[in-house]
Write a protein that holds these residues in place. Structure first.
Motif, mmCIF file in Angstrom:
data_model
loop_
_atom_site.group_PDB
_atom_site.id
_atom_site.type_symbol
_atom_site.label_atom_id
_atom_site.label_comp_id
_atom_site.label_asym_id
_atom_site.label_seq_id
_atom_site.Cartn_x
_atom_site.Cartn_y
_atom_site.Cartn_z
ATOM 1 N N UNK A 1 35.405 58.578 20.640
ATOM 2 C CA UNK A 1 35.228 58.379 22.082
ATOM 3 C C UNK A 1 34.738 56.981 22.433
ATOM 4 N N UNK A 2 34.048 56.329 21.509
ATOM 5 C CA UNK A 2 33.561 54.975 21.770
ATOM 6 C C UNK A 2 33.685 54.132 20.507
ATOM 7 N N UNK A 3 33.713 52.838 20.725
ATOM 8 C CA UNK A 3 33.674 51.891 19.613
ATOM 9 C C UNK A 3 32.429 51.036 19.799
ATOM 10 N N UNK A 4 31.475 51.096 18.877
ATOM 11 C CA UNK A 4 30.242 50.315 19.031
ATOM 12 C C UNK A 4 30.529 48.824 19.165
ATOM 13 N N UNK A 5 29.691 48.159 19.909
ATOM 14 C CA UNK A 5 29.841 46.720 20.128
ATOM 15 C C UNK A 5 29.842 45.967 18.802
ATOM 16 N N UNK A 6 30.785 45.050 18.682
ATOM 17 C CA UNK A 6 30.849 44.183 17.516
ATOM 18 C C UNK A 6 31.744 44.664 16.399
ATOM 19 N N UNK A 7 32.252 45.886 16.504
ATOM 20 C CA UNK A 7 33.078 46.445 15.428
ATOM 21 C C UNK A 7 34.400 45.682 15.311
ATOM 22 N N UNK A 8 35.053 45.416 16.436
ATOM 23 C CA UNK A 8 36.387 44.829 16.406
ATOM 24 C C UNK A 8 36.387 43.306 16.486
#
Length: 937
Positions: free
Chosen positions: A642-649
């Motif tokens: 549901x979400x992608x934590x900040x900084x992952x991509x």
């Protein structure tokens, strides 16, 4: 008069005091209607699992009416509960009217004529066959055709050695049966192969007959159900190709009976004995070609029938003789020598053939040296390795070209390229070369093959099949060519694909020198906890499409060199922690592992370039992904993330990113992905979408995308299930004023499909989105449930009139549009709105000239769909959908539209007809909304 007034008064009083009772009655009726709706949706899901099945427009309309009535009831109920100013009498009459309408919808829910259309005949159910057909072929064709149409034979055998052309002959018969619409179109084709599995064959036949066998395990009861379903067809032809071993036809519901001549069975086999044991009453042998037929076939495949120079011709005839009249060998040889002009090269080819064929008397043994010679002539090691990779798939398997190329990329088999588009271009070039030398055959999707989805049996085995079912070009290997490929790779590959294995091979079968192991498409459920094959050089392990539930931690202990691990479409719940130790892994493929919830940390997999978590139950990005600096491909669509934590991509160099539609694209994360070429996901707003588009480098065009803007929506329409490469969907309120900072929409110039659904279009599509004039690759457009839209194009003189060239350019997308769907547009008046006389502002030449499919439904204000001057542009239109009721028609004229096969309206008895004599055959072939219309006229 007094009595009438009294009755009116009594009725009014009754309405006043009985409003609540009527509302309760209406509510009960709606609950019953909702039950019918639920049954219908379940029925459609089951029916639409079958390739080539599409729900009828009238069914879709019925479903939309059910939704409409539910909303109407909610509104009425609110009025009643709020004691609104509307009189109780008026509300009661509204309730009465709705009760009748709901009753009518309940009555209509039966749909005795079925709820889906069979569109497979135009999509998947005709074979691509060779154009060249010699005299022997024509005689064989006529022989089988005579048996089929006669009343003396119900079961026919076609036999002959491998590569002699049995399947090609049978495919041509299949196509002709379809063309002639014989046996009521009930022509069924099934490829059996060496790994015969009765349970799977029963399932395949059940799918073809729209029969669900998932709740029955007993083989005999399943056969009985199949028999009943076939009996209901009254007449059919069952074609069984590549039958290696005898099996009783009773196991698939066929009871051979000379009395039932409406039922025909054709068995295609290498063995005459198998044909006889399958109770074939007449058997026809397909023999090798005569010398002249062999020469004509060679010329046809080598140089399109043109004569060769005299000296080359002499050598070429000797080459053809070495092929011993076998079509497969001749075609392969001709492909390998296509383009060769040097006589020295011809002589060398002949000498190589002579040496390789020495001492081989058996006909089929003579074929292998010829096929091997064609393989060796590839020279290029990349071509060779890509060809051999195809043998990892099961026998007779139709392989998607795009899937193959993706695998070539994962395996690092091609020359290095900087972009995914460049890799795909190279991959298609490789497959084209292999097709040109006849080592691969181009084909469309196999009939009744569900692309990418594997059936284990049971309800849970079918996992979101629509998501995986894509049509498009496929390739396949002839079984003899595949046998040759497997002989070449036998020392460093183990291929046991599609053999219905129940267990993984014993450890002693795993050799230390193995480079690739393919166990895909079997029935392997468990791997023993002590199994640990010693394969240090193993690069590729394919375990996809097995009902595999778990893998022991020890299994990968001696596979540290693994580059590609494919566990797609398995039932695995957890991956072993030893996955984290596969430091050379390039691709981890878990697509369709719908029970998978946890993936171990992946930070150590620094070589990983491809991670596919799509269609899984994983709810968060695996730990360590942010450190995978080589990762190019990340697919999480239809997962539970549901979400992608900040900084992952942000630190990744992704070329391919696919995100679940339930999640909005984190614009701060994605805007920095400068190398992105493929994007699938949902932007929260037009503003976010514009930010992303502005962040793209000037040369960074997206090559593939499926982008949803605004609120997630689901429209179960065939249009949305068709594969589109570059689609943008505008969701609820996404285009309303105030929802975006500017009027500008950064629409990709290469968009090929646009969908507008409750997004807030105002009046004219081309006025609302002026950037449409640059969408010159637009092929498909759908507009649904838009209250504001009035037209597609507005022609006006409020400014200086446009020059014709300028007008042509501004509306260029409409010149190339192929599919247009217009549904539930209450204020839509037509495709073009004139604010001046058409003579003053005529429509541009060529407008809608590529339109092939036009669907219009629930657009009640249309008076003129398009002007007569544009009708002549519609020469490509082959489907016009939307039932029209024409009670007032007195005369109908249809001229020079002989491609039309179905008339989308019904006529009153007094309608008249004008028809030329040379159009009578076309007229008689028309399919009318009411069967008797053709006779009335």
């Amino acid at each position: 008069m007094g009595d009438m007034l009294a009755n009116i008064a009594v009725n009014a009083v009754s309405d006043y005091y009985n409003l609540e009772r009527k509302m309760q009655n209406l509510k009960r009726k709606l609950e019953l209607l909702n039950c019918h709706e639920a049954d219908m949706v379940a029925r459609l899901r089951e029916e639409e699992r079958n390739p080539g099945k599409r729900r009828k427009s009238v069914v879709q309309y019925w479903l939309s009416e059910v939704v409409s009535k539910q909303k109407e009831f909610e509104s009425l109920e609110a009025e009643v509960n709020q004691n609104s100013r509307i009189s109780r009498v008026t509300l009661a009459k509204h309730a009465d009217k709705m009760i009748e309408e709901v009753k009518e919808l309940i009555d209509q829910s039966a749909f005795s004529e079925g709820v889906v259309l069979d569109v497979s005949e135009t999509i998947t159910e005709k074979f691509l066959t060779a154009e060249w057909k010699g005299q022997g072929f024509k005689e064989n064709f006529q022989g089988v055709w005579t048996y089929l149409l006669g009343n003396e034979v119900s079961s026919i055998g076609i036999y002959g050695m491998g590569g002699v052309g049995k399947t090609t002959l049978a495919q041509c018969i299949y196509n002709e049966l379809k063309n002639e619409n014989l046996f009521c179109g009930n022509i069924f084709w099934f490829t059996i192969s060496q790994d015969l599995n009765i349970h799977k064959l029963q399932n395949d036949i059940g799918k073809a007959l729209n029969l669900d066998l998932s709740d029955e395990d007993d083989e005999h009861k399943r056969a009985a159900k199949l028999g009943c379903a076939l009996e209901r067809r009254k007449t059919f032809v069952l074609m069984l190709d590549d039958v290696w071993n005898y099996f009783p036809l009773q196991k698939i519901g066929i009871s051979p009976s000379p009395a039932k001549y409406g039922f025909k069975t054709i068995v295609i086999s290498r063995s005459l004995e198998v044909c006889y044991r399958m109770e074939c009453q007449n058997c026809l042998k397909v023999d090798v070609l005569s010398n002249e037929e062999a020469w004509e076939l060679f010329k046809n495949k080598h140089s399109n029938g043109k004569e060769l120079p005299p000296k080359v011709k002499e050598i070429a005839r000797e080459v053809v003789k070495k092929c011993a009249g076998l079509p497969l060998a001749i075609i392969t040889m001709a492909g390998s020598l296509r383009g060769v002009v040097d006589i020295h090269e011809w002589r060398d080819a002949l000498e190589e053939l002579k040496e390789s064929c020495v001492g081989r008397d058996d006909m089929e043994n003579k074929v292998f040296p010829i096929l091997l010679w064609s393989f060796n002539r590839l020279r290029d090691p990349i071509l060779k390795s890509c060809f051999l990779y195809c043998s990892l798939y099961p026998e007779d398997f139709h392989i998607k070209r795009d899937e193959l190329i993706t695998n070539f990329i994962s395996e690092e088999m091609m020359e290095r390229r900087t972009s995914r588009q460049a890799y795909f271009d190279q991959g298609h070039k490789i497959l084209n070369k292999l097709e040109n030398v006849c080592l691969l055959e181009r084909c469309e999707e196999a009939p009744y093959e569900v692309g990418g989805t594997y059936y284990f049996g049971g309800e849970e085995s079918y996992f979101r099949g629509k998501e995986f079912h894509f049509r498009g070009p496929h390739v396949k290997m002839h079984d003899l060519i595949r046998d040759m490929a497997l002989k070449i790779t036998k020392d460093n590959c183990m291929v046991k694909a599609g053999l219905q294995l129940n267990e993984i091979p014993e450890e002693q079968e795993w050799k230390e020198d193995f480079d690739k192991v393919s166990l895909m498409r079997n029935n392997i459920q468990e791997i023993s906890s002590v199994t640990s094959p010693r394969c240090p050089k193993l690069s590729t392990l394919l375990l996809s499409s097995n009902p595999l539930r778990s893998i022991p931690d020890s299994f990968f202990l001696h596979m540290r060199g693994l580059h590609v691990l494919n566990l797609s479409n398995t039932r695995i719940k957890y991956l072993p922690s030893s996955i984290s130790g596969l430091e050379e892994l390039n691709a981890l493929l878990l697509r369709g592992c719908w029970r998978l919830m946890v993936v171990p940390p992946l930070g150590n997999l620094q070589a990983l370039k491809e991670l596919d978590l799509s269609h899984t139950c994983i709810n968060e990005i695996p730990q360590g992904v942010e450190s995978l600096t080589n990762l190019k491909y990340l697919d999480t669509i239809d997962s539970l993330i549901e979400t992608i934590p900040t900084g992952i991509l942000q630190g990744l160099s992704l070329q391919y990113l696919s995100l679940p539609t339930r999640m909005t694209i984190p614009i701060d994360e994605v805007a920095g992905l400068k190398q992105l070429e493929v994007l699938k996901g949902n932007f929260r707003s037009i503003n976010d979408f514009n930010i992303f588009m502005k962040s793209r480098p000037s040369d960074g065009k997206l090559i593939f995308f499926q982008i949803l803007i605004g609120e997630t929506f689901y429209l179960d329409e065939p249009f949305l299930r068709e594969f589109a490469l570059r689609r943008v969907l505008f969701g609820k309120d996404s285009l309303k004023k105030g929802k975006r900072d500017k009027d500008e929409i950064m629409l990709p110039r290469n968009v090929d499909s646009l969908v507008f659904n409750r997004c807030g279009l105002c009046s004219c599509l081309f006025d609302d989105i002026q950037q449409l004039n640059s969408a010159t690759e637009l092929k498909n457009c759908a507009i649904w449930d838009e209250d504001g839209i009035v037209c597609i194009v507005r022609l006006s003189l409020e400014k200086e009139p446009m020059a014709e060239e300028e007008q042509q350019s501004s509306l260029m997308p409409l010149h190339y549009l192929e599919h247009l769907n217009l549904l539930n547009l209450p204020n839509f008046i037509g495709l073009i709105r004139w604010e001046v006389a058409p003579a003053v502002a005529p429509p541009p030449r060529g407008l809608f000239s590529h339109l092939r499919r036009l669907v219009v439904a629930r657009c009640g204000r249309i008076k003129k769909l398009l002007p007569q001057s544009l009708v002549q542009n519609l020469h490509n239109l082959n489907l016009l959908e939307g039932t029209i009721i024409c009670d007032s028609i007195e005369r109908i004229r249809m001229e020079r539209i002989t491609k039309v096969r179905k008339v989308p309206f019904s006529l009153p008895p007094h309608a008249k007809r004008e028809m030329k004599e040379d159009e009578r055959e076309w007229w008689e072939s028309l399919e009318w909304e009411q069967p008797n219309d053709n006779c009335v006229l």
